[in-house]
Design an enzyme around this catalytic site. Sequence first.
Site, PDB file in Angstrom:
ATOM      1  N   GLU A   1       0.801  -1.235   0.000  1.00  9.32           N
ATOM      2  CA  GLU A   1       0.000   0.000   0.000  1.00  9.32           C
ATOM      3  C   GLU A   1       0.828   1.277   0.000  1.00  9.32           C
ATOM      4  O   GLU A   1       0.590   2.186   0.797  1.00  9.32           O
ATOM      5  CB  GLU A   1      -0.945  -0.002   1.205  1.00  9.32           C
ATOM      6  CG  GLU A   1      -1.886  -1.192   1.209  1.00  9.32           C
ATOM      7  CD  GLU A   1      -2.872  -1.180   2.391  1.00  9.32           C
ATOM      8  OE1 GLU A   1      -2.761  -0.302   3.251  1.00  9.32           O
ATOM      9  OE2 GLU A   1      -3.750  -2.057   2.423  1.00  9.32           O
TER      10      GLU A   1
ATOM     11  N   ASN B   1       2.125  -5.193  -3.141  1.00  8.88           N
ATOM     12  CA  ASN B   1       0.723  -5.524  -2.849  1.00  8.88           C
ATOM     13  C   ASN B   1      -0.062  -4.237  -2.585  1.00  8.88           C
ATOM     14  O   ASN B   1       0.432  -3.337  -1.901  1.00  8.88           O
ATOM     15  CB  ASN B   1       0.701  -6.415  -1.597  1.00  8.88           C
ATOM     16  CG  ASN B   1      -0.644  -7.050  -1.309  1.00  8.88           C
ATOM     17  OD1 ASN B   1      -1.224  -7.687  -2.188  1.00  8.88           O
ATOM     18  ND2 ASN B   1      -1.136  -6.898  -0.087  1.00  8.88           N
TER      19      ASN B   1
ATOM     20  N   HIS C   1     -10.502  -6.330  -2.100  1.00  9.33           N
ATOM     21  CA  HIS C   1     -11.564  -6.177  -1.101  1.00  9.33           C
ATOM     22  C   HIS C   1     -12.735  -5.483  -1.795  1.00  9.33           C
ATOM     23  O   HIS C   1     -12.651  -4.295  -2.107  1.00  9.33           O
ATOM     24  CB  HIS C   1     -11.085  -5.315   0.072  1.00  9.33           C
ATOM     25  CG  HIS C   1      -9.974  -5.944   0.854  1.00  9.33           C
ATOM     26  ND1 HIS C   1     -10.147  -7.096   1.597  1.00  9.33           N
ATOM     27  CD2 HIS C   1      -8.675  -5.598   1.012  1.00  9.33           C
ATOM     28  CE1 HIS C   1      -9.003  -7.415   2.185  1.00  9.33           C
ATOM     29  NE2 HIS C   1      -8.084  -6.526   1.843  1.00  9.33           N
TER      30      HIS C   1
ATOM     31  N   GLU D   1      -6.071 -10.846  -0.998  1.00  3.28           N
ATOM     32  CA  GLU D   1      -6.883 -10.621   0.218  1.00  3.28           C
ATOM     33  C   GLU D   1      -8.365 -10.592  -0.133  1.00  3.28           C
ATOM     34  O   GLU D   1      -9.130  -9.782   0.385  1.00  3.28           O
ATOM     35  CB  GLU D   1      -6.481  -9.302   0.888  1.00  3.28           C
ATOM     36  CG  GLU D   1      -5.014  -9.230   1.241  1.00  3.28           C
ATOM     37  CD  GLU D   1      -4.598  -7.941   1.952  1.00  3.28           C
ATOM     38  OE1 GLU D   1      -5.487  -7.195   2.434  1.00  3.28           O
ATOM     39  OE2 GLU D   1      -3.396  -7.675   2.022  1.00  3.28           O
TER      40      GLU D   1
ATOM     41  N   ASP E   1     -12.094 -10.595  -0.490  1.00  6.22           N
ATOM     42  CA  ASP E   1     -13.377 -10.743   0.202  1.00  6.22           C
ATOM     43  C   ASP E   1     -14.385  -9.851  -0.517  1.00  6.22           C
ATOM     44  O   ASP E   1     -14.019  -8.827  -1.084  1.00  6.22           O
ATOM     45  CB  ASP E   1     -13.305 -10.489   1.722  1.00  6.22           C
ATOM     46  CG  ASP E   1     -12.740  -9.151   2.138  1.00  6.22           C
ATOM     47  OD1 ASP E   1     -12.512  -8.282   1.275  1.00  6.22           O
ATOM     48  OD2 ASP E   1     -12.537  -8.955   3.358  1.00  6.22           O
TER      49      ASP E   1
HETATM   50  C1  XIL Z   1      -6.316  -6.254   8.390  1.00  4.14           C
HETATM   51  C2  XIL Z   1      -6.630  -7.428   9.303  1.00  4.14           C
HETATM   52  O1  XIL Z   1      -7.517  -8.273   8.664  1.00  4.14           O
HETATM   53  C3  XIL Z   1      -7.220  -6.919  10.591  1.00  4.14           C
HETATM   54  O2  XIL Z   1      -7.351  -7.982  11.518  1.00  4.14           O
HETATM   55  C4  XIL Z   1      -6.339  -5.831  11.194  1.00  4.14           C
HETATM   56  O3  XIL Z   1      -6.985  -5.292  12.331  1.00  4.14           O
HETATM   57  C5  XIL Z   1      -6.070  -4.749  10.192  1.00  4.14           C
HETATM   58  O4  XIL Z   1      -5.500  -5.310   9.028  1.00  4.14           O
HETATM   59  N1  XIL Z   1      -4.927  -4.584   3.784  1.00  4.14           N
HETATM   60  C6  XIL Z   1      -3.939  -5.426   4.233  1.00  4.14           C
HETATM   61  C7  XIL Z   1      -4.218  -6.310   5.377  1.00  4.14           C
HETATM   62  O5  XIL Z   1      -2.880  -5.505   3.618  1.00  4.14           O
HETATM   63  O6  XIL Z   1      -3.083  -6.541   6.158  1.00  4.14           O
HETATM   64  C8  XIL Z   1      -5.313  -5.781   6.253  1.00  4.14           C
HETATM   65  O7  XIL Z   1      -5.612  -6.741   7.273  1.00  4.14           O
HETATM   66  C9  XIL Z   1      -6.529  -5.462   5.421  1.00  4.14           C
HETATM   67  C10 XIL Z   1      -6.212  -4.410   4.390  1.00  4.14           C
END
Ligand code: XIL
Length: 459
Positions: free
Chosen positions: A173, A216, A252, A281, A283
């Site tokens: 990020e 990422n 996401h 990641e 979802d």
């Molecule tokens: C999130 C986790 O799922 C949570 O448990 C934590 O509180 C915050 O981070 N981008 C990422 C992940 O790269 O590491 C993040 O994970 C979600 C967004």
Amino acid sequence: MIFTSVDRGPAPPPRRRFLARRALVLATAGLLAAGGVGALSDTAHAATTLGSAAAAQGRYFGTAVAANHLGESAYVSTLDREFSSVTPENEMKWDAVEPSRNSFSFGSADQIVSHAQSKGMKVRGHTLVWHSQLPGWVAGLGTADLRTAMNNHITQVMQHYKGKIHSWDVVNEAFQDGNSGARRSSPFQDKLGSGFIEEAFRTARAADPAAKLCYNDYNTDGVNAKSTAVYNMVKDFKSRGVPIDCVGFQSHFNSASPVPADYRANLQRFADLGVDVQITELDIEGSGASQATSYGNVVKACLGVSRCTGITVWGVTDKYSWRSSGTPLLFDGNYAAKPAYDAVISAFGGTGGGGGGNATCSVSYSRTASWNGGFNGQVTVTAGSTAISGWTVAVTVTPPQKVSATWNGSPTWDSSGNVMTMRPNGNGNLAAGASTSFGFTVMTNGNTSAPAIGNCTAS
Ligand code: XIL
């Protein structure tokens, strides 16, 4: 070989269409959704799991894992049955592994890694350099100290896990949202400048040369200003030899940020730079059929890009999701598989048997060379919306033409000698949307007409 002249044969068939999912799958999804309480019955999916369905297409299927749930038997049995890769959800982040300077605590992350190893799962490392979940002491450092601390952190963490991590999110990020294409403000960016990213990648390569090194990010899933800024960075890295092997797309999604229509095209443009792409990641907030459709589309996008090596969902069950109220995962709070689960399995090809009932392919023909007395033809076979494990194409020549040579295929002939049925030479696996070509030489014996290319049959 240099081809001297090119002419086009019959027009390629219409673009492939995604076939509707089979009624059986929908019926199963309904039963499972209605089944409610209780762990998913193992028999319902005994033959196929997320991991095995993905493996049939040469991909891994992973999940984020939290160490504090590894004592819950339903969590662990779902994890162990379904997934072939894990990403520690928080346990490898800077605040977890180096809470104070040069003092490392790997306990929770180690727990996840040993569990994964004992089950033969891969591990994604997440994440080395990120502005978030960064302990306060890092932001307090001056420039020179920060550089030393960043490189030390990367080196210590990667060496601790050397040989155990298939891909590392080296930098997470680093770009701003919106249209600026700029780097996000962070202690690293603000003190070390944009060069911190390549410095991190160079340090990472030295620490564990066998691990794939990924950049990422989120909101980079479709073609937009942010993804283009990342794209330009990766292109620059590749052109200057900065070590980078993969780009992670967090993915996401929700109704405000749905699966983009150009997802596959965006993944492909990165892959075309010479990096792997991974969905890291995933979802998707929602429920029922619409969530299922979106999940299926994500899998299809990945299968449409040969360098898309795997998909990780951001958690096993809705009840522990970081966005739990959006019920964004594949298993509900009782570990029952949701319709989205079936959509994922179906998009991977259902039974894992190389495409199941959805196996299709299409062909296109071109004349790649011609000379006085002969020509070469080439047929390109392209798999449809699911992977295939075999194909046949009939090629018919017009007497007195004769086929005098073939390559990249295994031919059989009908009794007239005019119809050649071509099959793969060896393994006929093609990922969804992937292509292969075979060729042949036709002696014209005075007739220069193009051969008739029959429909492609896939299995
Ligand atoms: C999130 C986790 O799922 C949570 O448990 C934590 O509180 C915050 O981070 N981008 C990422 C992940 O790269 O590491 C993040 O994970 C979600 C967004």
